[in-house]
Design an enzyme around this catalytic site. Structure first.
Site, PDB file in Angstrom:
ATOM      1  N   GLY A 184       0.830  -1.205   0.000  1.00 20.48           N
ATOM      2  CA  GLY A 184       0.000   0.000   0.000  1.00 20.48           C
ATOM      3  C   GLY A 184       0.860   1.248   0.000  1.00 20.48           C
ATOM      4  N   VAL A 234      -2.507  -8.135  -1.901  1.00 19.85           N
ATOM      5  CA  VAL A 234      -1.837  -8.978  -0.911  1.00 19.85           C
ATOM      6  C   VAL A 234      -2.802  -9.813  -0.083  1.00 19.85           C
ATOM      7  CG1 VAL A 234       0.281  -7.634  -0.765  1.00 19.85           C
ATOM      8  CG2 VAL A 234      -1.688  -6.976   0.639  1.00 19.85           C
ATOM      9  N   TYR A 263     -12.457  -3.392  11.746  1.00 21.66           N
ATOM     10  CA  TYR A 263     -11.115  -2.829  11.554  1.00 21.66           C
ATOM     11  C   TYR A 263     -10.351  -2.809  12.871  1.00 21.66           C
ATOM     12  CZ  TYR A 263      -7.584   0.833  10.723  1.00 21.66           C
ATOM     13  OH  TYR A 263      -6.417   1.551  10.632  1.00 21.66           O
ATOM     14  N   ALA A 322     -10.851  -4.645  15.517  1.00 16.19           N
ATOM     15  CA  ALA A 322     -10.557  -6.018  15.907  1.00 16.19           C
ATOM     16  C   ALA A 322      -9.393  -6.586  15.103  1.00 16.19           C
ATOM     17  CB  ALA A 322     -11.803  -6.886  15.726  1.00 16.19           C
ATOM     18  N   ALA A 323      -9.359  -6.277  13.796  1.00 23.02           N
ATOM     19  CA  ALA A 323      -8.262  -6.753  12.955  1.00 23.02           C
ATOM     20  C   ALA A 323      -6.935  -6.148  13.382  1.00 23.02           C
ATOM     21  CB  ALA A 323      -8.548  -6.426  11.491  1.00 23.02           C
TER      22      ALA A 323
END
Length: 252
Positions: free
Chosen positions: A15, A56, A148, A150-151
């Site tokens: 990114g 990815v 988001y 939690a990730a």
């Protein structure tokens, strides 16, 4: 010898075509490194040799990205897992597919790229460094971006686990990034950030990049499995709002 001289070293930034990723890539290039960035769409104005198109979230494309870096530069010294993000959507109404995609991009994808990078770094005499661009959303409630947050919490934990598994050849750390208040933000948004962050402003992307240069350098040679807070001192607790305002008035 300058510990922040990256001449002869190869870096991959996922990114890396805009925002924090572009700043990180630019900082490593300015320090002398060979830098390969990836994104799902080709950017305009970037030399072809500096870019590799990859999603990815796909393990095969993640592996191809690392393979391309080794093909071009003969080595891989630093991986910065920066690709991520999320739209703002209430958890109660977001679709299961959206939640899955958010977790896939922000947690599973960094694992894919890190696995591929580790296979290269662990056989190099100098090993390597993997950095995860995390978020304060993974350390406190994240209403509106629950998946988001939690990730990102999982990403911070992933870094500690990989650091333990892959030591001593590969160091793995995460950056816990707070609000980034660059010039593209409206004056109103910057003002809001200024009232919630002790430093009085959001970070610049260049400041996040500087933290990456430090953690990937020999200066941080014994730092692994750590989370570096790049958040301007955190956030004022809401229940201290009155005290905060009083303190600011006293200083003025």
């Amino acid at each position: 010898m300058d510990p922040l001289d990256y001449a002869g070293r190869a870096v991959v930034v996922t990114g890396g075509t805009r925002g924090i990723g572009a700043a990180v890539a630019g900082a490593f290039r300015a320090a002398g490194a060979d830098v390969l960035v990836c994104a799902r769409t080709s950017p305009s104005g970037m030399p072809p040799g500096d870019f590799f198109r990859a999603d990815v979230r796909d393990p095969a494309q993640a592996a191809a990205l690392v393979e391309q870096a080794v093909t071009r530069y003969g080595r891989l010294d630093v991986l910065v897992n920066n690709a991520g993000g999320s739209p703002e959507v209430p958890a109660g109404t977001a679709s299961p597919r959206l939640h899955a995609k958010i977790i896939e991009l922000n947690l599973t994808a960094p694992l894919h790229v890190s696995q591929a990078a580790n296979t290269v770094m662990r056989v190099q005499p100098t090993g390597g460094v993997i950095l995860m661009i995390g978020s304060v959303s993974g350390t406190r409630p994240s209403p509106g971006t629950a998946a988001y947050g939690a990730a990102k919490a999982g990403l911070h934990h992933l870094a500690t686990s990989l650091a333990a598994e892959w030591a001593p050849k590969v160091r793995v750390n995460s950056l816990v990034v707070g609000p980034v208040g660059d010039q593209e933000q409206s004056s109103g948004a910057v003002s809001t950030i200024g009232r919630t962050v002790p430093m009085g402003r959001g970070a610049t992307a260049a400041e996040v990049a500087g933290a990456c240069l430090l953690l990937a350098s020999p200066l941080a040679g014994y730092i692994s499995g750590a989370s570096l807070a790049v958040h301007g001192g955190g956030e004022w607790p809401a229940y201290l709002a009155d005290l905060r305002d009083t303190a600011y008035r006293a200083e003025k």
